[in-house]
Design an enzyme around this catalytic site. Structure first.
Site, PDB file in Angstrom:
ATOM      1  N   ARG A 170       0.844  -1.188   0.000  1.00  0.00           N
ATOM      2  CA  ARG A 170       0.000   0.000   0.000  1.00  0.00           C
ATOM      3  C   ARG A 170       0.886   1.247   0.000  1.00  0.00           C
ATOM      4  O   ARG A 170       2.073   1.187   0.332  1.00  0.00           O
ATOM      5  CB  ARG A 170      -0.893   0.034   1.239  1.00  0.00           C
ATOM      6  CG  ARG A 170      -1.824  -1.171   1.393  1.00  0.00           C
ATOM      7  CD  ARG A 170      -2.629  -1.049   2.665  1.00  0.00           C
ATOM      8  NE  ARG A 170      -3.547  -2.152   2.864  1.00  0.00           N
ATOM      9  CZ  ARG A 170      -3.266  -3.255   3.559  1.00  0.00           C
ATOM     10  NH1 ARG A 170      -2.064  -3.396   4.118  1.00  0.00           N
ATOM     11  NH2 ARG A 170      -4.158  -4.213   3.708  1.00  0.00           N
ATOM     12  N   LYS A 204      -2.062  -2.386   7.919  1.00  0.00           N
ATOM     13  CA  LYS A 204      -3.262  -2.025   8.664  1.00  0.00           C
ATOM     14  C   LYS A 204      -3.444  -2.953   9.860  1.00  0.00           C
ATOM     15  O   LYS A 204      -3.004  -4.101   9.842  1.00  0.00           O
ATOM     16  CB  LYS A 204      -4.487  -2.119   7.754  1.00  0.00           C
ATOM     17  CG  LYS A 204      -4.576  -1.016   6.710  1.00  0.00           C
ATOM     18  CD  LYS A 204      -5.869  -1.135   5.923  1.00  0.00           C
ATOM     19  CE  LYS A 204      -6.025   0.003   4.946  1.00  0.00           C
ATOM     20  NZ  LYS A 204      -7.277  -0.112   4.160  1.00  0.00           N
ATOM     21  N   HIS A 289      -3.365   1.512  -6.032  1.00  0.00           N
ATOM     22  CA  HIS A 289      -4.118   0.308  -5.686  1.00  0.00           C
ATOM     23  C   HIS A 289      -4.371  -0.574  -6.900  1.00  0.00           C
ATOM     24  O   HIS A 289      -4.575  -1.790  -6.758  1.00  0.00           O
ATOM     25  CB  HIS A 289      -5.438   0.687  -5.014  1.00  0.00           C
ATOM     26  CG  HIS A 289      -5.598   0.048  -3.662  1.00  0.00           C
ATOM     27  ND1 HIS A 289      -4.728   0.277  -2.617  1.00  0.00           N
ATOM     28  CD2 HIS A 289      -6.504  -0.851  -3.198  1.00  0.00           C
ATOM     29  CE1 HIS A 289      -5.109  -0.428  -1.570  1.00  0.00           C
ATOM     30  NE2 HIS A 289      -6.176  -1.126  -1.898  1.00  0.00           N
ATOM     31  N   ARG A 292      -1.475  -2.755  -6.850  1.00  0.00           N
ATOM     32  CA  ARG A 292      -1.629  -3.718  -5.751  1.00  0.00           C
ATOM     33  C   ARG A 292      -2.584  -4.835  -6.152  1.00  0.00           C
ATOM     34  O   ARG A 292      -2.327  -6.011  -5.903  1.00  0.00           O
ATOM     35  CB  ARG A 292      -2.123  -2.996  -4.503  1.00  0.00           C
ATOM     36  CG  ARG A 292      -2.465  -3.912  -3.319  1.00  0.00           C
ATOM     37  CD  ARG A 292      -2.805  -3.089  -2.087  1.00  0.00           C
ATOM     38  NE  ARG A 292      -3.492  -3.855  -1.063  1.00  0.00           N
ATOM     39  CZ  ARG A 292      -2.879  -4.645  -0.172  1.00  0.00           C
ATOM     40  NH1 ARG A 292      -1.564  -4.764  -0.204  1.00  0.00           N
ATOM     41  NH2 ARG A 292      -3.557  -5.293   0.742  1.00  0.00           N
ATOM     42  N   HIS A 316      -3.894  -8.667   4.356  1.00  0.00           N
ATOM     43  CA  HIS A 316      -5.344  -8.529   4.349  1.00  0.00           C
ATOM     44  C   HIS A 316      -5.956  -9.810   4.889  1.00  0.00           C
ATOM     45  O   HIS A 316      -5.625 -10.893   4.427  1.00  0.00           O
ATOM     46  CB  HIS A 316      -5.853  -8.316   2.922  1.00  0.00           C
ATOM     47  CG  HIS A 316      -6.653  -7.059   2.768  1.00  0.00           C
ATOM     48  ND1 HIS A 316      -7.597  -6.659   3.680  1.00  0.00           N
ATOM     49  CD2 HIS A 316      -6.656  -6.123   1.797  1.00  0.00           C
ATOM     50  CE1 HIS A 316      -8.135  -5.514   3.276  1.00  0.00           C
ATOM     51  NE2 HIS A 316      -7.582  -5.164   2.137  1.00  0.00           N
ATOM     52  N   TYR A 325      -9.125 -10.544  -5.122  1.00  0.00           N
ATOM     53  CA  TYR A 325      -7.860 -10.833  -5.783  1.00  0.00           C
ATOM     54  C   TYR A 325      -7.908 -12.112  -6.607  1.00  0.00           C
ATOM     55  O   TYR A 325      -6.989 -12.396  -7.368  1.00  0.00           O
ATOM     56  CB  TYR A 325      -6.736 -10.916  -4.751  1.00  0.00           C
ATOM     57  CG  TYR A 325      -6.514  -9.611  -4.032  1.00  0.00           C
ATOM     58  CD1 TYR A 325      -6.198  -8.450  -4.732  1.00  0.00           C
ATOM     59  CD2 TYR A 325      -6.643  -9.519  -2.656  1.00  0.00           C
ATOM     60  CE1 TYR A 325      -6.000  -7.253  -4.081  1.00  0.00           C
ATOM     61  CE2 TYR A 325      -6.446  -8.320  -1.996  1.00  0.00           C
ATOM     62  CZ  TYR A 325      -6.131  -7.192  -2.717  1.00  0.00           C
ATOM     63  OH  TYR A 325      -5.951  -5.991  -2.075  1.00  0.00           O
TER      64      TYR A 325
END
Length: 340
Positions: A170, A204, A289, A292, A316, A325
């Site tokens: 990210r 995150k 993104h 990503r 994630h 994904y």
């Protein structure tokens, strides 16, 4: 939150809560907490959804549902804290945010680049120095290296795009990297080894992970570390990626901001589309993104849709996004049914 969250997150939460305080005071003429009811919170939610986004033209527009829900989460956290610490008489009817529903989020959209687009993006990256050359008679000549714009850092920009494509980092994770996290960090070693890694990548939810760096990214990083970074580094420059030292307003130590990554990736997308006559390969507005998602989709294919590997490399754990994904880009999905 102070001292617990990062300065960037702290500033965002403060900004969201201040928006609610300003909206409440504007509507009621005061900002007393005891006057906050579920009706007021729901009205603020709807206001943000319809008019919460201020455009560059200063006009108001709709705010994305995920951003509205983020505002509500921060307001809910504030009232949860108040319930614990404030006198019981302050909020006679309890937490006013509990009875307010979040906005439904739209289904996540697949934003991965197709294989043909990845190929042409990498071709542009191979030639990126050419696009930053100064033109004109005074900058010409047959000897020496071409003259580049004094703020331009094409090798850094190439390394950033290759690194996101290679790791799925990210924006915030990328600009938070220090040179010491790259193993190995010597340019000659990066070109020689077949495995390099970024250790201690903070994502995150206070997650920490190790990501491996692909061949293109290793070589791009080696070129940047060898030729550009030394000229921008100072005694306190710990960051892997540095802003140009010729920029007077750069951050202490030269660390890039997440917004700078947006600008770099968008510029690469514009160069790509200007160089590509095939409209089917055009990217439009290229975002970090998108790169990503491209890494996530390719990793999902290469790992046989291994959930544990996706969690480990992408940082994630949310099923809603992990499933994203495994979805192919449109041109690949169209090919599945072409001959059925």
């Amino acid at each position: 939150m102070r001292g617990v969250r990062s300065a960037e997150v702290e500033a965002k939460i403060t900004r969201h809560l201040q928006r609610f305080a300003d909206w409440l005071a504007d509507g009621l003429g005061h900002d007393r907490l005891s006057a906050v009811t579920p009706r007021e919170v729901a009205a603020w939610r709807d206001h943000l959804s319809d008019h919460g986004n201020t455009r560059h033209t200063a006009s108001a527009g709709p705010m994305a549902p995920a951003t509205v829900n983020n505002h509500l989460a921060h307001l809910s956290a504030l009232f949860s804290w108040i319930i614990v610490h404030a006198p019981a008489a302050l909020l006679r009817n309890g937490d006013p945010t509990k009875k307010v529903d979040l906005l439904r989020l739209p289904a996540p959209q697949v934003r991965a680049l197709a294989a043909a687009q990845v190929r042409t993006v990498k071709n542009v990256l191979d030639r990126i120095e050419d696009f930053h050359q100064l033109t004109g008679r005074r900058h010409g000549g047959t000897t020496g290296k071409p003259t580049l714009h004094r703020h331009a850092r094409p090798l850094r920009d190439r390394a950033i795009v290759h690194l996101i494509l290679s790791t799925g980092l990210r924006r915030a994770e990328l600009v938070g990297l220090d040179l010491a996290q790259l193993d190995p960090c010597d340019p000659a070693e990066l070109r020689r080894v077949k495995k390099a890694a970024l250790t201690g990548v903070r994502g995150k939810g206070r997650t920490v992970r190790t990501v491996f760096v692909g061949r293109d990214a290793r070589h791009a990083l080696a070129d940047y570390l060898d030729q550009e970074r030394p000229g921008d580094a100072d005694p306190v420059s710990d960051a892997l990626f540095l802003a140009s030292s010729s920029i007077a307003a750069r951050r202490p130590g030269g660390r890039l901001s997440p917004r700078s990554v947006n600008t770099i990736v968008d510029q690469v997308g514009r160069l790509h589309d200007a160089q590509t006559s095939d409209r089917e390969r055009h990217l439009g507005a290229l975002r970090p993104h998108d790169l990503r998602h491209t890494f996530g989709y390719r990793l999902s294919e290469a790992s046989g849709h291994n959930r544990a590997e996706l969690e480990r490399r992408l940082g994630h754990a949310n099923d809603r996004y992990l499933r994203l994904y495994t979805n192919p880009p449109d041109d690949i999905a169209a090919g599945y049914v072409e001959d059925l």
